[in-house]
Design an enzyme around this catalytic site. Structure first.
Site, PDB file in Angstrom:
ATOM      1  CG  HIS A   1      40.514  35.899  37.340  1.00  0.00           C
ATOM      2  ND1 HIS A   1      39.904  36.801  36.491  1.00  0.00           N
ATOM      3  CD2 HIS A   1      40.359  36.401  38.595  1.00  0.00           C
ATOM      4  CE1 HIS A   1      39.415  37.807  37.200  1.00  0.00           C
ATOM      5  NE2 HIS A   1      39.671  37.581  38.484  1.00  0.00           N
ATOM      6  CD  GLU A   2      41.681  35.054  41.935  1.00  0.00           C
ATOM      7  OE1 GLU A   2      42.278  35.987  42.502  1.00  0.00           O
ATOM      8  OE2 GLU A   2      40.477  35.103  41.635  1.00  0.00           O
TER       9      GLU A   2
ATOM     10  CG  HIS B   1      43.554  39.872  40.125  1.00  0.00           C
ATOM     11  ND1 HIS B   1      43.071  41.066  39.615  1.00  0.00           N
ATOM     12  CD2 HIS B   1      42.471  39.053  40.268  1.00  0.00           C
ATOM     13  CE1 HIS B   1      41.761  40.979  39.452  1.00  0.00           C
ATOM     14  NE2 HIS B   1      41.371  39.770  39.826  1.00  0.00           N
TER      15      HIS B   1
ATOM     16  CD  GLU C   1      37.909  40.977  39.482  1.00  0.00           C
ATOM     17  OE1 GLU C   1      37.740  39.834  39.016  1.00  0.00           O
ATOM     18  OE2 GLU C   1      38.623  41.208  40.474  1.00  0.00           O
TER      19      GLU C   1
END
Length: 277
Positions: free
Chosen positions: A148-149, A152, A206
């Site tokens: 997920h990070e 980004h 997100e």
């Protein structure tokens, strides 16, 4: 009539100046869509180089401060585990942007009770021990967090948010000055911007990171369904959440539903990766 013409002139000036600010934006597609189909185009008013330079400097300062306090990479087992998961995920970034393989990736573990992890533009990452310990993460769940990070960073969400704020700040200043709104009026416009554009855009970031993250995990041979159990655990740690219109994150139920659907979509990639290991 004179007053009306004056107002119209101010309005035209405001529109013209704001238009110039918007014209400075570059429309880009930072990543390929992947199996999850993230294809939204982005408008950038700040260069990738400027954001990455600032991030690299900030990361070095954070790591130096942690080192000085004896909080940097103090648990060799955690460090090895986190870097192993990160390495497998990073090998999969070409599915979304091949140039990211050339980033100067760095992964460190910070001793902190905070349940947190992040990846700065250009691939500078940190995972907090509180995240591992309080959630008792499996490797699959750790991959969900880090995927997920990383997503980004791949999508350059930090650059996009900075660009939005730069353009919005210029526009708000112009409008409030020309219309004579004063400090109260300008503050009201800032709140309106955050409510109507700023926060919803953060929520879309997100969601994009969730979807790309499950695909990165699946391609790396980590069970993408672990993203669902991860957020269930997060819900147990953080029992309350703000109303949707006040939050930069999607509501928990909405997020779990989306993650469930997209983790199922990438299951063939996971099965294929597992067969190779």
């Amino acid at each position: 009539m004179k007053t009306k013409l004056l107002f119209n002139g101010k309005k035209l000036l405001c529109v013209s100046l704001t238009g110039l600010a918007l014209a400075a934006c570059e429309t880009v597609q930072t990543t390929q869509g992947g199996a999850v189909g993230v294809n939204r185009q982005q408008r950038m008013a700040i260069s990738a180089e400027a954001i990455e330079q600032a991030s690299t400097k900030e990361y070095a300062q954070v790591m130096a401060a942690a080192q000085k306090k004896g909080l940097l990479n103090q648990n060799p087992a955690y460090v090895n585990r986190v870097r192993t998961v990160a390495s497998r995920l990073i090998q999969q970034v070409p599915a979304f942007r091949p140039d990211a393989t050339k980033w100067d990736w760095e992964v460190n573990v910070l001793t902190s009770s905070e349940v947190n992890a992040w990846c700065m533009p250009g691939g500078k990452m940190a995972v907090y021990t509180g995240l591992i310990e309080k959630l008792r993460l499996t490797d699959d769940e750790l991959a969900a967090v880090m995927g997920h990070e990383i997503s980004h960073a791949l999508r350059e969400h930090a650059r996009e948010r900075a660009s939005e704020q730069a353009v919005a700040g210029l526009g708000i200043s112009i409008v409030s000055a020309v219309a004579g709104l004063g400090d109260i009026g300008q503050k009201g416009m800032e709140y309106a911007y955050m409510g109507l554009l700023g926060l919803p855009n953060s929520r879309s970031h997100e969601t994009e990171a969730d979807r790309i993250g499950v695909e990165l995990a699946a391609r790396a041979g980590y069970d993408p369904r672990a993203a669902v159990t991860l957020w269930q655990k997060m819900g147990q740690v953080n029992s309350g959440e703000p109303p949707k219109f006040m939050s930069t994150h999607p509501p928990r139920a909405e997020r779990l539903s989306d993650l469930t659907a997209y983790s199922q979509r990438v299951m063939p990639l996971y099965e294929k990766a597992r067969a190779k290991r």
